[in-house]
Design a protein around this motif. Sequence first.
Motif, PDB file in Angstrom:
ATOM      1  N   TRP A 150       0.830  -1.206   0.000  1.00 46.14           N
ATOM      2  CA  TRP A 150       0.000   0.000   0.000  1.00 46.14           C
ATOM      3  C   TRP A 150       0.862   1.253   0.000  1.00 46.14           C
ATOM      4  O   TRP A 150       0.508   2.275  -0.600  1.00 46.14           O
ATOM      5  N   GLY A 151       2.011   1.216   0.679  1.00 47.61           N
ATOM      6  CA  GLY A 151       2.918   2.363   0.639  1.00 47.61           C
ATOM      7  C   GLY A 151       3.429   2.620  -0.765  1.00 47.61           C
ATOM      8  O   GLY A 151       3.512   3.773  -1.212  1.00 47.61           O
ATOM      9  N   LEU A 152       3.753   1.542  -1.486  1.00 44.84           N
ATOM     10  CA  LEU A 152       4.198   1.685  -2.863  1.00 44.84           C
ATOM     11  C   LEU A 152       3.063   2.189  -3.744  1.00 44.84           C
ATOM     12  O   LEU A 152       3.282   3.011  -4.650  1.00 44.84           O
ATOM     13  N   GLY A 153       1.850   1.713  -3.476  1.00 38.59           N
ATOM     14  CA  GLY A 153       0.705   2.210  -4.237  1.00 38.59           C
ATOM     15  C   GLY A 153       0.494   3.696  -4.051  1.00 38.59           C
ATOM     16  O   GLY A 153       0.204   4.432  -5.001  1.00 38.59           O
ATOM     17  N   ILE A 154       0.654   4.157  -2.795  1.00 36.49           N
ATOM     18  CA  ILE A 154       0.516   5.592  -2.532  1.00 36.49           C
ATOM     19  C   ILE A 154       1.638   6.373  -3.200  1.00 36.49           C
ATOM     20  O   ILE A 154       1.417   7.439  -3.786  1.00 36.49           O
ATOM     21  N   GLY A 155       2.873   5.833  -3.117  1.00 37.63           N
ATOM     22  CA  GLY A 155       3.994   6.506  -3.773  1.00 37.63           C
ATOM     23  C   GLY A 155       3.796   6.604  -5.280  1.00 37.63           C
ATOM     24  O   GLY A 155       4.071   7.648  -5.890  1.00 37.63           O
ATOM     25  N   ALA A 156       3.313   5.526  -5.904  1.00 41.39           N
ATOM     26  CA  ALA A 156       3.043   5.559  -7.344  1.00 41.39           C
ATOM     27  C   ALA A 156       1.910   6.524  -7.659  1.00 41.39           C
ATOM     28  O   ALA A 156       1.930   7.219  -8.681  1.00 41.39           O
ATOM     29  N   SER A 157       0.917   6.575  -6.756  1.00 45.36           N
ATOM     30  CA  SER A 157      -0.187   7.514  -6.942  1.00 45.36           C
ATOM     31  C   SER A 157       0.305   8.954  -6.935  1.00 45.36           C
ATOM     32  O   SER A 157      -0.093   9.773  -7.762  1.00 45.36           O
ATOM     33  N   ILE A 158       1.202   9.263  -5.987  1.00 45.89           N
ATOM     34  CA  ILE A 158       1.756  10.621  -5.919  1.00 45.89           C
ATOM     35  C   ILE A 158       2.544  10.934  -7.187  1.00 45.89           C
ATOM     36  O   ILE A 158       2.400  12.013  -7.777  1.00 45.89           O
ATOM     37  N   SER A 159       3.360   9.984  -7.624  1.00 44.51           N
ATOM     38  CA  SER A 159       4.177  10.213  -8.818  1.00 44.51           C
ATOM     39  C   SER A 159       3.318  10.382 -10.058  1.00 44.51           C
ATOM     40  O   SER A 159       3.661  11.162 -10.954  1.00 44.51           O
ATOM     41  N   VAL A 170       6.044   6.703 -13.184  1.00 41.79           N
ATOM     42  CA  VAL A 170       5.406   5.506 -12.634  1.00 41.79           C
ATOM     43  C   VAL A 170       5.881   4.264 -13.381  1.00 41.79           C
ATOM     44  O   VAL A 170       6.214   3.233 -12.779  1.00 41.79           O
ATOM     45  N   HIS A 171       5.930   4.351 -14.713  1.00 38.35           N
ATOM     46  CA  HIS A 171       6.383   3.210 -15.508  1.00 38.35           C
ATOM     47  C   HIS A 171       7.831   2.876 -15.198  1.00 38.35           C
ATOM     48  O   HIS A 171       8.226   1.697 -15.130  1.00 38.35           O
ATOM     49  N   LEU A 172       8.651   3.910 -14.985  1.00 36.56           N
ATOM     50  CA  LEU A 172      10.059   3.682 -14.667  1.00 36.56           C
ATOM     51  C   LEU A 172      10.221   3.016 -13.307  1.00 36.56           C
ATOM     52  O   LEU A 172      11.042   2.103 -13.134  1.00 36.56           O
ATOM     53  N   LEU A 173       9.433   3.442 -12.319  1.00 34.33           N
ATOM     54  CA  LEU A 173       9.541   2.890 -10.974  1.00 34.33           C
ATOM     55  C   LEU A 173       8.965   1.475 -10.887  1.00 34.33           C
ATOM     56  O   LEU A 173       9.552   0.595 -10.254  1.00 34.33           O
ATOM     57  N   LEU A 174       7.798   1.270 -11.501  1.00 35.00           N
ATOM     58  CA  LEU A 174       7.101  -0.005 -11.355  1.00 35.00           C
ATOM     59  C   LEU A 174       7.519  -1.032 -12.397  1.00 35.00           C
ATOM     60  O   LEU A 174       7.203  -2.215 -12.261  1.00 35.00           O
ATOM     61  N   GLY A 175       8.213  -0.596 -13.459  1.00 37.57           N
ATOM     62  CA  GLY A 175       8.553  -1.516 -14.525  1.00 37.57           C
ATOM     63  C   GLY A 175       7.361  -1.871 -15.379  1.00 37.57           C
ATOM     64  O   GLY A 175       7.362  -2.893 -16.076  1.00 37.57           O
ATOM     65  N   GLY A 176       6.332  -1.048 -15.362  1.00 35.59           N
ATOM     66  CA  GLY A 176       5.105  -1.285 -16.113  1.00 35.59           C
ATOM     67  C   GLY A 176       3.975  -0.505 -15.489  1.00 35.59           C
ATOM     68  O   GLY A 176       4.175   0.275 -14.542  1.00 35.59           O
ATOM     69  N   PRO A 177       2.761  -0.720 -15.935  1.00 35.40           N
ATOM     70  CA  PRO A 177       1.639   0.052 -15.395  1.00 35.40           C
ATOM     71  C   PRO A 177       1.137  -0.440 -14.048  1.00 35.40           C
ATOM     72  O   PRO A 177       0.340   0.240 -13.403  1.00 35.40           O
ATOM     73  N   ILE A 178       1.572  -1.619 -13.595  1.00 38.23           N
ATOM     74  CA  ILE A 178       1.066  -2.178 -12.341  1.00 38.23           C
ATOM     75  C   ILE A 178       2.230  -2.637 -11.476  1.00 38.23           C
ATOM     76  O   ILE A 178       3.360  -2.782 -11.935  1.00 38.23           O
ATOM     77  N   ILE A 179       1.928  -2.879 -10.193  1.00 43.46           N
ATOM     78  CA  ILE A 179       2.918  -3.421  -9.261  1.00 43.46           C
ATOM     79  C   ILE A 179       3.076  -4.911  -9.547  1.00 43.46           C
ATOM     80  O   ILE A 179       2.138  -5.687  -9.384  1.00 43.46           O
TER      81      ILE A 179
END
Length: 491
Positions: A150-159, A170-179
Amino acid sequence: MRVIEKIGSWFDDRLQLSGVVRETAMHPVPRQTASWAYVFGSAALTVFMLQVVTGVMLAFVYVPSANEAWNSLQALNHGVFLGWFIRALHGWGSNFMVAIVLIHMVQVFLFGAYKFPRELTWIVGVFLLLVTLGMAFTGQVLRFDQDAYWGLGIGASISSRIPVLGPCIVHLLLGGPIIAGATLSRFFALHVFLIPGLLIAFVGVHLLMVIRLGINEWPMPGRVVRRATYVKEYHELTAKDGIAFVPYAIWKDMLFSAFVLLLILACAIYSGPFGPSGRPDPTIIQTVPRPDYFFLWLYALLSLLPPSMETPALLIGPVIVIAGLLLLPFIAGEGEKSWRRRPVAVLSIALVAVILGEFTHLAGYTPWSPQMNAWSAEPVPNQFLHKATALERRGALVFQAKQCHNCHALDGKGGMRGPALDAVAVRLTEDRQVIQGGGNMPAYGKNLSPAETTALVAFLKTLHPMTQLPARDASQAAVLGSESGTTAVNK
């Protein structure tokens, strides 16, 4: 001893480091700066060295895989000799490092050490604080438990809310559109390679400037900084009342660093490692995720802010704060250093401390925003199922079973964190939001089968006012129209 001297001389003849080491150790500092108020920088460096050592040890066992990360942490906690202790040292070391860097920044601010000629030293220190927080956040993600997800989800949401660059970040951090699996690999690379590399580089530059420019003198009331005369006055002070850093000033740094290490050791033995808690699952029913203490204030802020205020607060607030910190030495680079003659500085620190402390306190009572029992307490209202097809009814079941109702209301019933969906078909035409997430919404692409996604989207397309048609994709309509015209011509 002669053998050791010969070996040392052999290396020094080739590396030529003895002069640099001697200059660093014997550089003069003002006598009054050999004080307990100046020990936090050395303590932060000591804790960082502890983090490097324990991090390398953990990397021998940790598996940066979405399927194995949680299991590898369980193995460290229960199957590897003293694995739990190394994890505890690393986790508590992270907490102490963030706290010490923050205290050091406050001490530098109150002592006016950001003023001329130490502007760049302060700027590098600001980046050190930001990178330290990044190190702490990525470390929490590597636990890959429920809190981390959930922390990563919030971080991706902020980004994702950053204009223009948000989707790319978000794509760079997650390696795609989803975790997914690539997400953990990227955060492992950030936590183990990139961020430590930046920390080492910034620490090296920071220490070089401290040695070259000298340690800030004790801020005496009435001792005013002037660009034209400060450097000369500082050298006169160190020549008249200066002492060598080694051994006269370093012993307090060493004692305090040893005390901090003992505190970390005690916390590790008494409290053990952090997590991991339950396996990461965005559809879990009962969850109250909490970040580590240095982000608790942000958790409370996001929980208490109205959803409409989140984006401005998250995008504008940090920019203003970071810009203010970076511009501070240029705005107030001269004048008094003593906090006794700078009441605005003291009041600013007190105000920030009260605000952050209060939000951190509220984080213990602030409810987790989604209503985690809405899926069972508030069924889909009957009017949304009237004349529904079998596929649409199946979508309503998915909506209920996957806890979409926790965050989204229908007919005023359900969670209020996300937007109400009574008229969602008027606004959206695709399933991209469901699969990839965005805004406050996590990505559910890996938690819904294609059949479930199809059914859910079919149900969502029925959610529009009786007097208003659902939205249509104009580009698809144009393509269909073109194909129809072409067919008619061919006939």
